[in-house]
Design a protein around this motif. Structure first.
Motif, mmCIF file in Angstrom:
data_model
loop_
_atom_site.group_PDB
_atom_site.id
_atom_site.type_symbol
_atom_site.label_atom_id
_atom_site.label_comp_id
_atom_site.label_asym_id
_atom_site.label_seq_id
_atom_site.Cartn_x
_atom_site.Cartn_y
_atom_site.Cartn_z
ATOM 1 N N THR A 195 31.716 3.025 -9.454
ATOM 2 C CA THR A 195 33.041 2.872 -8.854
ATOM 3 C C THR A 195 33.027 1.847 -7.722
ATOM 4 O O THR A 195 32.154 1.876 -6.843
ATOM 5 C CB THR A 195 33.572 4.216 -8.318
ATOM 6 O OG1 THR A 195 34.856 3.994 -7.715
ATOM 7 C CG2 THR A 195 32.639 4.817 -7.272
ATOM 8 N N PRO A 196 33.981 0.909 -7.720
ATOM 9 C CA PRO A 196 34.046 -0.092 -6.650
ATOM 10 C C PRO A 196 34.653 0.466 -5.363
ATOM 11 O O PRO A 196 34.650 -0.224 -4.336
ATOM 12 C CB PRO A 196 34.937 -1.187 -7.261
ATOM 13 C CG PRO A 196 35.829 -0.438 -8.212
ATOM 14 C CD PRO A 196 34.978 0.658 -8.777
ATOM 15 N N ARG A 197 35.154 1.706 -5.430
ATOM 16 C CA ARG A 197 35.795 2.280 -4.240
ATOM 17 C C ARG A 197 34.787 2.671 -3.166
ATOM 18 O O ARG A 197 35.141 2.801 -2.000
ATOM 19 C CB ARG A 197 36.608 3.517 -4.630
ATOM 20 C CG ARG A 197 37.784 3.232 -5.553
ATOM 21 C CD ARG A 197 38.655 4.454 -5.712
ATOM 22 N NE ARG A 197 37.947 5.589 -6.292
ATOM 23 C CZ ARG A 197 38.450 6.801 -6.432
ATOM 24 N NH1 ARG A 197 39.686 7.039 -6.000
ATOM 25 N NH2 ARG A 197 37.761 7.777 -6.982
ATOM 26 N N LEU A 198 33.531 2.881 -3.564
ATOM 27 C CA LEU A 198 32.529 3.379 -2.630
ATOM 28 C C LEU A 198 31.511 2.308 -2.280
ATOM 29 O O LEU A 198 31.106 1.512 -3.131
ATOM 30 C CB LEU A 198 31.800 4.589 -3.229
ATOM 31 C CG LEU A 198 32.642 5.812 -3.579
ATOM 32 C CD1 LEU A 198 31.748 6.873 -4.217
ATOM 33 C CD2 LEU A 198 33.348 6.365 -2.351
ATOM 34 N N THR A 199 31.088 2.317 -1.044
ATOM 35 C CA THR A 199 29.973 1.476 -0.631
ATOM 36 C C THR A 199 28.679 2.192 -1.006
ATOM 37 O O THR A 199 28.685 3.389 -1.357
ATOM 38 C CB THR A 199 29.996 1.244 0.879
ATOM 39 O OG1 THR A 199 29.801 2.507 1.551
ATOM 40 C CG2 THR A 199 31.324 0.635 1.330
ATOM 41 N N ASP A 200 27.559 1.495 -0.929
ATOM 42 C CA ASP A 200 26.276 2.129 -1.217
ATOM 43 C C ASP A 200 26.035 3.306 -0.275
ATOM 44 O O ASP A 200 25.503 4.347 -0.683
ATOM 45 C CB ASP A 200 25.140 1.107 -1.072
ATOM 46 C CG ASP A 200 25.150 0.075 -2.190
ATOM 47 O OD1 ASP A 200 25.801 0.334 -3.231
ATOM 48 O OD2 ASP A 200 24.525 -0.981 -2.028
ATOM 49 N N GLU A 201 26.435 3.141 0.972
ATOM 50 C CA GLU A 201 26.263 4.223 1.948
ATOM 51 C C GLU A 201 27.111 5.430 1.581
ATOM 52 O O GLU A 201 26.661 6.578 1.684
ATOM 53 C CB GLU A 201 26.638 3.724 3.339
ATOM 54 C CG GLU A 201 26.419 4.747 4.444
ATOM 55 C CD GLU A 201 26.751 4.201 5.818
ATOM 56 O OE1 GLU A 201 26.688 4.975 6.788
ATOM 57 O OE2 GLU A 201 27.069 2.996 5.908
ATOM 58 N N GLU A 202 28.324 5.184 1.119
ATOM 59 C CA GLU A 202 29.205 6.290 0.731
ATOM 60 C C GLU A 202 28.693 6.978 -0.527
ATOM 61 O O GLU A 202 28.835 8.201 -0.673
ATOM 62 C CB GLU A 202 30.620 5.760 0.532
ATOM 63 C CG GLU A 202 31.309 5.378 1.834
ATOM 64 C CD GLU A 202 32.622 4.641 1.603
ATOM 65 O OE1 GLU A 202 33.518 4.739 2.467
ATOM 66 O OE2 GLU A 202 32.738 3.952 0.550
ATOM 67 N N ARG A 203 28.106 6.219 -1.443
ATOM 68 C CA ARG A 203 27.515 6.827 -2.634
ATOM 69 C C ARG A 203 26.370 7.756 -2.247
ATOM 70 O O ARG A 203 26.249 8.870 -2.753
ATOM 71 C CB ARG A 203 27.018 5.752 -3.592
ATOM 72 C CG ARG A 203 28.109 4.941 -4.259
ATOM 73 C CD ARG A 203 27.549 4.002 -5.302
ATOM 74 N NE ARG A 203 28.585 3.179 -5.883
ATOM 75 C CZ ARG A 203 28.942 1.984 -5.431
ATOM 76 N NH1 ARG A 203 28.292 1.453 -4.408
ATOM 77 N NH2 ARG A 203 29.914 1.306 -6.009
ATOM 78 N N HIS A 252 23.861 13.266 -0.674
ATOM 79 C CA HIS A 252 23.402 13.973 0.521
ATOM 80 C C HIS A 252 24.210 15.253 0.713
ATOM 81 O O HIS A 252 23.646 16.307 1.045
ATOM 82 C CB HIS A 252 23.540 13.072 1.749
ATOM 83 C CG HIS A 252 23.086 13.713 3.028
ATOM 84 N ND1 HIS A 252 21.784 14.131 3.234
ATOM 85 C CD2 HIS A 252 23.775 14.030 4.163
ATOM 86 C CE1 HIS A 252 21.676 14.655 4.437
ATOM 87 N NE2 HIS A 252 22.873 14.627 5.020
ATOM 88 N N ARG A 253 25.514 15.190 0.495
ATOM 89 C CA ARG A 253 26.349 16.392 0.603
ATOM 90 C C ARG A 253 25.937 17.436 -0.434
ATOM 91 O O ARG A 253 25.959 18.642 -0.164
ATOM 92 C CB ARG A 253 27.827 16.040 0.417
ATOM 93 C CG ARG A 253 28.441 15.277 1.562
ATOM 94 C CD ARG A 253 29.959 15.323 1.522
ATOM 95 N NE ARG A 253 30.534 14.683 0.360
ATOM 96 C CZ ARG A 253 30.887 13.404 0.304
ATOM 97 N NH1 ARG A 253 30.673 12.620 1.352
ATOM 98 N NH2 ARG A 253 31.447 12.905 -0.790
ATOM 99 N N ALA A 254 25.559 16.964 -1.625
ATOM 100 C CA ALA A 254 25.097 17.892 -2.663
ATOM 101 C C ALA A 254 23.836 18.615 -2.206
ATOM 102 O O ALA A 254 23.707 19.837 -2.370
ATOM 103 C CB ALA A 254 24.838 17.138 -3.963
ATOM 104 N N GLN A 255 22.899 17.869 -1.631
ATOM 105 C CA GLN A 255 21.662 18.481 -1.149
ATOM 106 C C GLN A 255 21.946 19.473 -0.027
ATOM 107 O O GLN A 255 21.366 20.567 0.017
ATOM 108 C CB GLN A 255 20.699 17.397 -0.659
ATOM 109 C CG GLN A 255 19.344 17.924 -0.221
ATOM 110 C CD GLN A 255 18.603 18.627 -1.342
ATOM 111 O OE1 GLN A 255 18.482 18.083 -2.440
ATOM 112 N NE2 GLN A 255 18.123 19.836 -1.098
#
Length: 220
Positions: A70-78, A83-86
């Protein structure tokens, strides 16, 4: 059973989900309260006492590929999603267990800016099925969700044989995390592959344990 490549199955999975979303939109969602009117946007996804959505291995791969492309997210946001899943796994004690249907969590796929990050391409079946209905008679029959989940199971068996299971969404995201070394998934593959009845229906197993997906709002 005919074996499919993962890519072939992903295409079929997306086609299945799109048809399911279209059916919900045309036949049921007109009777639901619009999400834009919700006083607390995203509460259906972020309430850790409410959400217990489980997904399969193929769905986890579809979610991962959607997030990566998705182009909506930056690498950091991906990276933040995984990280939220973990964090959800650790905070809520999620695990690969027979009673996984009872494990609840805050969904890592909800973003305050975009809503559900995989809404159009990889949304889990329970999230497609449910919306906020005022009248019970307007709620879509749960059999529609079960029918779709049976087809999802069939796709997983065609690709992975016995090497998959229904697990809480954050657990699967940690297993397919592109930054992971894959060791945990390989261990689980060996355990699942050793099951005596490869063709055992995970769907029937979940029904026998009275597993029911808690309702979540359908994000438009």
């Amino acid at each position: 059973m005919r074996r499919s490549t993962e890519q072939e199955a992903l295409v079929r999975l997306q086609r299945l989900k799109r048809a399911y979303q279209r059916h919900m939109r045309v036949n049921y969602e007109h009777a639901a309260r619009p999400c834009r009117l919700c006083p607390t946007k995203g509460i259906c996804c972020t309430d850790a006492h409410f959400v217990n959505v489980q997904i399969t291995r193929l769905e986890a791969v579809a979610i991962r590929e959607t997030l990566l492309r998705t182009p909506r997210l930056t690498d950091e946001e991906r990276r933040a999603v995984f990280h939220r899943a973990q964090l959800a796994v650790e905070r809520h004690g999620l695990a690969v267990a027979s009673d996984a249907h009872a494990q609840t969590f805050s969904c890592p796929l909800f973003d305050a800016k975009f809503g559900c990050l995989v809404h159009r391409r990889a949304k889990p079946a329970p999230c497609i099925q449910h919306a906020c209905y005022e009248n019970w008679e307007d709620v879509p029959p749960i059999e529609l969700q079960w029918r779709v989940e049976r087809r999802i199971e069939r796709l997983n068996r065609e690709v992975y044989g016995a090497a998959w299971a229904w697990l809480p969404l954050p657990v699967w995201l940690t297993l397919v995390d592109p930054s992971s070394d894959g060791a945990q998934l390989k261990r689980l593959e060996r355990e699942w592959g050793a099951r005596s009845d490869v063709r055992r229906s995970a769907f029937l197993y979940r029904e026998s344990n009275h597993r029911r997906s808690l309702p979540v709002l359908h994000h438009r």
